[in-house]
Design a protein around this motif. Structure first.
Motif, PDB file in Angstrom:
ATOM      1  N   TYR A  33       0.875  -1.135  -0.111  1.00  0.00           N
ATOM      2  CA  TYR A  33       0.047  -0.016   0.102  1.00  0.00           C
ATOM      3  C   TYR A  33       0.947   1.232  -0.054  1.00  0.00           C
ATOM      4  O   TYR A  33       1.653   1.587   0.775  1.00  0.00           O
ATOM      5  N   LYS A  34       0.676   2.102  -1.223  1.00  0.00           N
ATOM      6  CA  LYS A  34       1.507   3.070  -1.137  1.00  0.00           C
ATOM      7  C   LYS A  34       0.853   4.392  -1.089  1.00  0.00           C
ATOM      8  O   LYS A  34      -0.419   4.690  -1.740  1.00  0.00           O
ATOM      9  N   GLY A  35       1.108   5.267  -0.145  1.00  0.00           N
ATOM     10  CA  GLY A  35       0.534   6.319   0.287  1.00  0.00           C
ATOM     11  C   GLY A  35       0.670   7.498  -0.823  1.00  0.00           C
ATOM     12  O   GLY A  35       1.852   7.529  -1.508  1.00  0.00           O
ATOM     13  N   SER A  36      -0.151   8.594  -1.116  1.00  0.00           N
ATOM     14  CA  SER A  36      -0.048   9.482  -2.202  1.00  0.00           C
ATOM     15  C   SER A  36      -0.505  10.934  -1.736  1.00  0.00           C
ATOM     16  O   SER A  36      -0.877  11.674  -2.354  1.00  0.00           O
ATOM     17  N   GLU A 254      -8.000  -4.756   4.518  1.00  0.00           N
ATOM     18  CA  GLU A 254      -8.801  -4.749   3.226  1.00  0.00           C
ATOM     19  C   GLU A 254     -10.099  -3.991   3.333  1.00  0.00           C
ATOM     20  O   GLU A 254     -10.766  -3.941   2.395  1.00  0.00           O
ATOM     21  N   VAL A 255     -10.264  -3.176   4.601  1.00  0.00           N
ATOM     22  CA  VAL A 255     -11.328  -2.276   5.104  1.00  0.00           C
ATOM     23  C   VAL A 255     -10.884  -1.016   5.001  1.00  0.00           C
ATOM     24  O   VAL A 255     -11.649  -0.063   4.351  1.00  0.00           O
ATOM     25  N   ALA A 256      -9.919  -0.672   5.432  1.00  0.00           N
ATOM     26  CA  ALA A 256      -9.277   0.489   5.532  1.00  0.00           C
ATOM     27  C   ALA A 256      -9.167   1.451   4.403  1.00  0.00           C
ATOM     28  O   ALA A 256      -9.580   2.626   4.479  1.00  0.00           O
ATOM     29  N   PRO A 257      -8.849   0.912   3.241  1.00  0.00           N
ATOM     30  CA  PRO A 257      -8.776   2.016   1.927  1.00  0.00           C
ATOM     31  C   PRO A 257     -10.066   2.341   1.825  1.00  0.00           C
ATOM     32  O   PRO A 257      -9.969   3.484   1.053  1.00  0.00           O
ATOM     33  N   ALA A 258     -11.227   1.890   2.186  1.00  0.00           N
ATOM     34  CA  ALA A 258     -12.360   2.441   1.834  1.00  0.00           C
ATOM     35  C   ALA A 258     -12.633   3.655   2.727  1.00  0.00           C
ATOM     36  O   ALA A 258     -13.408   4.823   2.243  1.00  0.00           O
TER      37      ALA A 258
END
Length: 285
Positions: A33-36, A254-258
């Motif tokens: 997971y790459k922050g932007s 798998e939930v947090a990106p939402a």
């Protein structure tokens, strides 16, 4: 390759559950997971942020550039572990212990967040508790009031306290559940609160839309968090999540990106909506 059901080692613990005692510990964030800078220099307050989905949201927010205030009950080690994860991402994190079901605490938690982190842009109402009961007659008055105080009253209290600080472009994200849609015969009071959160989210979105504050929610399905071994017997824990299409429980990662999506400008035209992250449990929205 055959999609075999996944099993967890049998385990139980008292509420509130402790993430550091789980086997295996939940996955919080993928290495890939790459922050932007989606949330660069924002400030988020997350209730129930010490473990599980709340912890994953905190770490994802930090990787996206936000400072974080973590509200939790009394899980001091889990909260400290989360703080270290956030700080490892190069962001600030403060810990605030207390009962979200008390309005005076909600006011003080918001006040402290603004005083120490300088502002408030994102409120994530995530704290929750559940207690398995097979018969409605076994749900005591104490349990009923406790579940509603934590799961829905706390959301009212934190929103009321936060609105004096939220500005145009701010966001509120509420954690409901797949049980709001199809229920759970072992979680009558919990499912009832999650249905209330669904209505609360949609109605609050209408109430504050003129302020250009967006309100949305996430309805997780079976996710491997401390709430699970703290709520169910060993056999239920062992087979937890096997009824999904993927025949496994989901991970907080798998939930947090939402929650990142709903807090960022990517969702600028999304309001009053519920995102479903549940491994294929089809629901009618």
């Amino acid at each position: 390759m055959e999609n075999k059901p996944h099993e967890f080692p049998p385990q139980q613990m008292e509420q509130p559950g402790k993430e550091h005692k789980m086997n295996p510990e939940p996955e919080i964030i993928r290495d890939s997971y790459k922050g932007s800078d989606k949330l660069k220099d924002k400030v988020a307050l997350i209730t129930g942020g010490d473990s599980g989905i709340g912890r994953a949201v905190a770490v994802h927010y930090a990787r996206e550039g936000a400072d974080v205030a973590i509200v939790y009950l009394n899980e001091d080690k889990d909260a400290q572990d989360t703080k270290e994860m956030v700080e490892k991402e190069g962001r600030k994190c403060i810990l605030i212990a207390g009962d979200v079901g008390e309005e005076t605490f909600a006011k003080s938690a918001v006040k402290r967040t603004v005083e120490e982190l300088g502002r408030l842009d994102i409120l994530v109402n995530n704290a929750g508790e559940q207690h398995e009961q097979k018969d409605i007659r076994d749900i005591t008055d104490e349990q009923l009031k406790r579940t509603f105080a934590t799961n829905i009253f706390g959301m009212f209290y934190f929103v009321k306290a936060a609105l004096d600080h939220l500005k145009e472009g701010s966001t509120i994200i509420n954690t409901t559940s797949v049980t709001a849609y199809h229920g759970n015969k072992l979680l009558l009071d919990y499912s009832s609160t999650k249905g209330a959160i669904l209505a609360f989210t949609r109605t609050l979105a209408q109430m504050v839309a003129d302020k250009k504050i967006r309100v949305n929610g996430v309805a997780p399905g079976p996710i491997w968090t401390p709430l699970i071994p703290a709520s169910f017997d060993e056999e239920h824990v062992k087979t937890f999540g096997q009824k999904t299409l993927l025949k496994r429980a989901g991970q907080p990662s798998e939930v947090a990106p939402a929650y990142v999506y709903l807090a960022s400008e990517d969702s600028a035209f999304t309001i009053g909506e519920i995102m479903h992250i549940n491994g294929g449990e089809m629901v009618t929205t």
